[in-house]
Design a protein around this motif. Structure first.
Motif, mmCIF file in Angstrom:
data_model
loop_
_atom_site.group_PDB
_atom_site.id
_atom_site.type_symbol
_atom_site.label_atom_id
_atom_site.label_comp_id
_atom_site.label_asym_id
_atom_site.label_seq_id
_atom_site.Cartn_x
_atom_site.Cartn_y
_atom_site.Cartn_z
ATOM 1 N N ASN A 80 0.849 -1.186 0.000
ATOM 2 C CA ASN A 80 0.000 0.000 0.000
ATOM 3 C C ASN A 80 0.885 1.235 0.000
ATOM 4 O O ASN A 80 1.996 1.211 0.541
ATOM 5 C CB ASN A 80 -0.920 0.002 1.229
ATOM 6 C CG ASN A 80 -1.929 1.140 1.212
ATOM 7 O OD1 ASN A 80 -1.910 2.013 2.067
ATOM 8 N ND2 ASN A 80 -2.815 1.149 0.237
ATOM 9 N N GLU A 109 0.469 5.738 0.320
ATOM 10 C CA GLU A 109 -0.412 6.883 0.537
ATOM 11 C C GLU A 109 0.434 8.137 0.694
ATOM 12 O O GLU A 109 1.549 8.085 1.233
ATOM 13 C CB GLU A 109 -1.268 6.702 1.800
ATOM 14 C CG GLU A 109 -2.288 5.580 1.735
ATOM 15 C CD GLU A 109 -3.443 5.869 0.799
ATOM 16 O OE1 GLU A 109 -3.687 7.066 0.510
ATOM 17 O OE2 GLU A 109 -4.096 4.912 0.356
ATOM 18 N N SER A 124 -3.268 4.923 6.478
ATOM 19 C CA SER A 124 -4.180 6.026 6.204
ATOM 20 C C SER A 124 -3.730 7.246 6.990
ATOM 21 O O SER A 124 -3.405 7.143 8.177
ATOM 22 C CB SER A 124 -5.614 5.642 6.592
ATOM 23 O OG SER A 124 -6.529 6.681 6.304
ATOM 24 N N ARG A 140 -13.329 2.419 -3.748
ATOM 25 C CA ARG A 140 -12.862 3.801 -3.825
ATOM 26 C C ARG A 140 -14.000 4.696 -4.316
ATOM 27 O O ARG A 140 -14.682 4.367 -5.280
ATOM 28 C CB ARG A 140 -11.667 3.926 -4.775
ATOM 29 C CG ARG A 140 -10.401 3.227 -4.289
ATOM 30 C CD ARG A 140 -9.803 3.929 -3.088
ATOM 31 N NE ARG A 140 -8.561 3.314 -2.644
ATOM 32 C CZ ARG A 140 -8.477 2.372 -1.718
ATOM 33 N NH1 ARG A 140 -9.593 1.920 -1.142
ATOM 34 N NH2 ARG A 140 -7.312 1.877 -1.359
ATOM 35 N N SER A 184 -6.744 4.629 -8.184
ATOM 36 C CA SER A 184 -6.754 5.881 -7.435
ATOM 37 C C SER A 184 -7.437 6.938 -8.288
ATOM 38 O O SER A 184 -7.103 7.096 -9.469
ATOM 39 C CB SER A 184 -5.327 6.322 -7.094
ATOM 40 O OG SER A 184 -5.328 7.513 -6.326
ATOM 41 N N CYS A 190 0.035 -1.272 -5.992
ATOM 42 C CA CYS A 190 -0.727 -0.158 -5.428
ATOM 43 C C CYS A 190 -0.337 1.139 -6.120
ATOM 44 O O CYS A 190 0.702 1.226 -6.787
ATOM 45 C CB CYS A 190 -0.508 -0.048 -3.916
ATOM 46 S SG CYS A 190 1.220 0.080 -3.415
ATOM 47 N N CYS A 249 -1.250 5.779 -5.908
ATOM 48 C CA CYS A 249 -1.937 6.881 -5.231
ATOM 49 C C CYS A 249 -1.523 8.204 -5.851
ATOM 50 O O CYS A 249 -0.491 8.301 -6.525
ATOM 51 C CB CYS A 249 -1.636 6.888 -3.731
ATOM 52 S SG CYS A 249 0.095 7.208 -3.305
#
Length: 353
Positions: free
Chosen positions: A68, A70, A112, A246, A288, A330, A332
């Motif tokens: 992941n 972010e 997160s 999402r 995303s 992943c 973002c």
């Protein structure tokens, strides 16, 4: 030089060629933001679309998979969650490793951001809240009886939702900015007779913060009342295991990655399927949304990046092959859309501008 993207119905026909036009980098003007260049490309004519973009940094914290990634709310810090149990924090603009957060003893599955706090979830069943600017741990919570697969802050930063292999979704009240859990009536277990019957893979808050959506291994999507902890709606498992949910920032839709499908859902009085996108037999690993737009970018296990317009019926993606060595797992954006980030199974992360 800028690159040309080819808008095609077939993934196999994607090619990457350089344009004869001088790049803005060479002229000293600097590249546009990733968002600006992306939107310019998708609004172009069918066929080849001139699209100025580049990978500015490739970083690697370890050789293990990044599960992941972010970007923080200020757009300056990137967090990557590794199978080695570490969260790596990077300076997004320079690619410099700022610090490593070590507190989990198994792979970190999700993270997160909310204000100065970063939440992380792990296969070890633990959720940790960090003051990411100092690297200090604010709280540690071990309430799930199995691996925690996902975590998400509400948009107001006052709540955290988690989901687990133990088939439950949990909802916690958080003191904003402090990273402290508030025990009591605001801590809810979203389970019981209304709950999931299989491991829950993904959890997300609605944009208005009033609802929690969860998706499970048996393909079920549930909508929960945040205030009451009740399940308001359930969609069956016709599309396969739900790996991600999402929400679009501009329209009443959300996307689920369900089995090998990318499903566009309408949000109204009830959830209903708007369309199932044609992925040409590829597996989209993560998506995303482009900030303040209805376009989203997806990444695939065979190292493709794809741009989609989900509001258009029978939408076809704009595609590009990347230089990742492993499967892209992943992706973002930063909140302003200047940077786009992709991470892969060999531990590499690429920062695009």
């Amino acid at each position: 030089m800028p690159w040309t993207w080819f808008k095609q119905a077939e993934y196999e026909s994607v090619n990457l060629v350089s344009s004869d036009k001088d790049s803005s980098v060479a002229s000293g003007k600097g590249p546009p933001s990733f968002k600006a260049a992306l939107l310019e490309s998708v609004m172009g004519q069918a066929g080849s679309v001139s699209f100025e973009e580049r990978v500015v940094h490739t970083v690697r914290g370890s050789e293990q998979s990044i599960l992941n990634c972010e970007v923080g709310p200020d757009g300056k810090i990137l967090a990557t969650c590794s199978s080695d149990g570490t969260i790596y924090l990077w300076n997004l603009s320079t690619g410099e490793l700022l610090r490593s957060l070590k507190g989990h003893n198994q792979e970190v599955t999700s993270c997160s951001f909310s204000g100065p706090i970063l939440a992380s979830a792990s296969q070890d069943g633990v959720v940790i809240l960090w003051h990411y600017n100092t690297g200090k741990r604010a709280s540690r919570l071990a309430v799930h009886s199995g691996p925690v697969f996902d975590c998400a802050f509400s948009k107001d930063g006052r709540a955290l939702a988690t989901c687990s292999k133990d088939t439950t979704v949990r909802h916690f009240k958080i003191k904003p900015g402090s990273g402290e859990f508030v025990p009591g009536v605001d801590t809810r277990i979203l389970a019981g007779r209304q709950g999931h019957r299989a491991p829950v893979n993904t959890v997300a808050f609605s944009l208005d913060n009033n609802y929690i959506f969860s998706g499970s291994e048996d393909g079920v999507i549930k909508k929960w009342s945040r205030s009451e902890g009740k399940c308001l709606e359930t969609q069956d498992g016709r599309f396969g295991p739900v790996r991600s949910i999402r929400f679009a920032p501009m329209e009443e839709i959300f996307i689920s990655l369900s089995g090998s499908n990318v499903v566009v859902w309408n949000l109204g009085e009830r959830m209903d399927v708007r369309q199932v996108l044609d992925v040409q037999g590829r597996k989209v690993q993560a998506i995303s949304f482009v900030p303040d737009s209805n376009y989203f970018v997806g990444v695939t296990s065979d190292r493709l990046v794809s741009i989609w317009e989900p509001m258009r019926q029978n939408a076809k993606p704009i595609l590009r092959r990347t230089e990742h060595e492993g499967s892209i797992l992943c992706c973002c954006f930063d909140p302003q859309g200047r940077y786009f980030v992709t991470s892969d199974s060999s531990g590499y992360t690429q920062i695009w501008v």
